[in-house]
Motif scaffolding. Structure first.
Motif, PDB file in Angstrom:
ATOM      1  N   ASP A  12       0.845  -1.187   0.000  1.00  0.00           N
ATOM      2  CA  ASP A  12       0.000   0.000   0.000  1.00  0.00           C
ATOM      3  C   ASP A  12       0.885   1.243   0.000  1.00  0.00           C
ATOM      4  OD1 ASP A  12      -2.862   1.140   0.574  1.00  0.00           O
ATOM      5  OD2 ASP A  12      -1.533   2.157   2.010  1.00  0.00           O
ATOM      6  N   ARG A  13       0.625   2.136  -0.920  1.00  0.00           N
ATOM      7  CA  ARG A  13       1.477   3.329  -1.071  1.00  0.00           C
ATOM      8  C   ARG A  13       1.437   4.230   0.169  1.00  0.00           C
ATOM      9  NH1 ARG A  13       5.250   5.417  -4.891  1.00  0.00           N
ATOM     10  NH2 ARG A  13       5.192   7.667  -4.708  1.00  0.00           N
ATOM     11  N   ASP A  14       0.250   4.428   0.747  1.00  0.00           N
ATOM     12  CA  ASP A  14       0.139   5.280   1.931  1.00  0.00           C
ATOM     13  C   ASP A  14       0.875   4.671   3.127  1.00  0.00           C
ATOM     14  OD1 ASP A  14      -1.367   7.155   0.545  1.00  0.00           O
ATOM     15  OD2 ASP A  14      -3.279   6.261   1.154  1.00  0.00           O
ATOM     16  N   ASP A  15       0.722   3.374   3.313  1.00  0.00           N
ATOM     17  CA  ASP A  15       1.431   2.694   4.398  1.00  0.00           C
ATOM     18  C   ASP A  15       2.937   2.773   4.182  1.00  0.00           C
ATOM     19  OD1 ASP A  15      -1.050   2.070   5.399  1.00  0.00           O
ATOM     20  OD2 ASP A  15      -1.011  -0.028   4.729  1.00  0.00           O
ATOM     21  N   ALA A  16       3.349   2.643   2.927  1.00  0.00           N
ATOM     22  CA  ALA A  16       4.774   2.724   2.597  1.00  0.00           C
ATOM     23  C   ALA A  16       5.307   4.126   2.906  1.00  0.00           C
ATOM     24  CB  ALA A  16       4.996   2.373   1.130  1.00  0.00           C
ATOM     25  N   GLU A  17       4.532   5.145   2.567  1.00  0.00           N
ATOM     26  CA  GLU A  17       4.933   6.527   2.876  1.00  0.00           C
ATOM     27  C   GLU A  17       5.173   6.682   4.378  1.00  0.00           C
ATOM     28  OE1 GLU A  17       5.490   9.396   1.292  1.00  0.00           O
ATOM     29  OE2 GLU A  17       4.857   8.956  -0.749  1.00  0.00           O
ATOM     30  N   ASP A  18       4.251   6.152   5.181  1.00  0.00           N
ATOM     31  CA  ASP A  18       4.395   6.244   6.640  1.00  0.00           C
ATOM     32  C   ASP A  18       5.649   5.517   7.115  1.00  0.00           C
ATOM     33  OD1 ASP A  18       2.046   7.682   6.709  1.00  0.00           O
ATOM     34  OD2 ASP A  18       0.808   5.983   7.356  1.00  0.00           O
ATOM     35  N   ALA A  19       5.895   4.333   6.583  1.00  0.00           N
ATOM     36  CA  ALA A  19       7.058   3.546   6.995  1.00  0.00           C
ATOM     37  C   ALA A  19       8.361   4.253   6.613  1.00  0.00           C
ATOM     38  CB  ALA A  19       7.009   2.155   6.364  1.00  0.00           C
ATOM     39  N   VAL A  20       8.421   4.799   5.406  1.00  0.00           N
ATOM     40  CA  VAL A  20       9.635   5.497   4.955  1.00  0.00           C
ATOM     41  C   VAL A  20       9.857   6.756   5.787  1.00  0.00           C
ATOM     42  CG1 VAL A  20      10.661   6.804   3.048  1.00  0.00           C
ATOM     43  CG2 VAL A  20       9.637   4.567   2.625  1.00  0.00           C
ATOM     44  N   GLN A  21       8.795   7.504   6.025  1.00  0.00           N
ATOM     45  CA  GLN A  21       8.937   8.731   6.804  1.00  0.00           C
ATOM     46  C   GLN A  21       9.446   8.415   8.214  1.00  0.00           C
ATOM     47  OE1 GLN A  21       5.682  11.383   6.428  1.00  0.00           O
ATOM     48  NE2 GLN A  21       6.315  12.677   8.115  1.00  0.00           N
TER      49      GLN A  21
END
Length: 184
Positions: free
Chosen positions: A39-48
């Motif tokens: 999931d792109r949104d979940d990935a954004e959170d993990a990367v941030q």
């Protein structure tokens, strides 16, 4: 596609240099996290969260020979941790969705499916495999015999035992047993 990020060694780096380098690594890290989480949104959170950890603890990573490798490792762990935290939340959200917005029939169907799945999973391995191949996948007895390396008679015997076991386990449950036949 921009130029690849430079390799960073243990030489001291300013905060601005570090943030610039992390910015160039971000698209690759986001791709990696998206692959893990799905999931792109979940990935954004993990990367941030991973990049924030790296920035906050920048003095601790100076002994690493590659900032990129460190970033990839931290992102990998953050994405996995995110999945671990998200799984129970998703199950709770699914239960809430079923109980709040679904009809009683949908909830009952969900519970029935869960009970049936649990009963099938409790079968002995050979019976479970044969039952699934026949009843779920739709294979013919002869095909199952070839797959399992057993005779057709053995397949029929295992199917019969599996069905009998499932029937008795399901009859023990109040929702499946006809009135007056429930086991206590």
């Amino acid at each position: 596609m921009g130029k690849p990020p430079q390799e960073v060694t243990n030489e001291a780096m300013s905060y601005d240099q570090l943030t610039h380098l992390l910015g160039t690594l971000r698209p690759q890290l986001l791709s990696q996290a998206t692959h893990i989480t799905g999931d792109r949104d979940d990935a954004e959170d993990a990367v941030q969260e991973a990049l924030l950890r790296i920035l906050v603890h920048r003095a601790e990573w100076e002994h690493y020979s590659s900032l990129e490798a460190l970033c990839r490792t931290v992102v990998h762990h953050q994405a996995i941790d995110f999945l671990r935290r998200a799984r129970p939340r998703a199950e709770i959200e699914e239960a809430d969705r079923l109980s709040a917005s679904s009809t009683e029939d949908e909830v009952e169907q969900y519970e029935t499916q869960a009970l049936l799945t649990s009963a099938i999973e409790s079968l002995p391995t050979k019976q479970r495999l044969i039952f699934r191949l026949k009843e779920v996948e739709g294979y013919e007895v002869e095909e199952i015999a070839q797959i399992a390396g057993l005779s057709s008679e053995a397949i029929y015997n295992n199917l019969s035992r599996a069905r009998s076991t499932l029937r008795s386990r399901l009859l023990m449950h109040k929702d499946f047993a006809p009135y007056g036949t429930r086991h206590k």
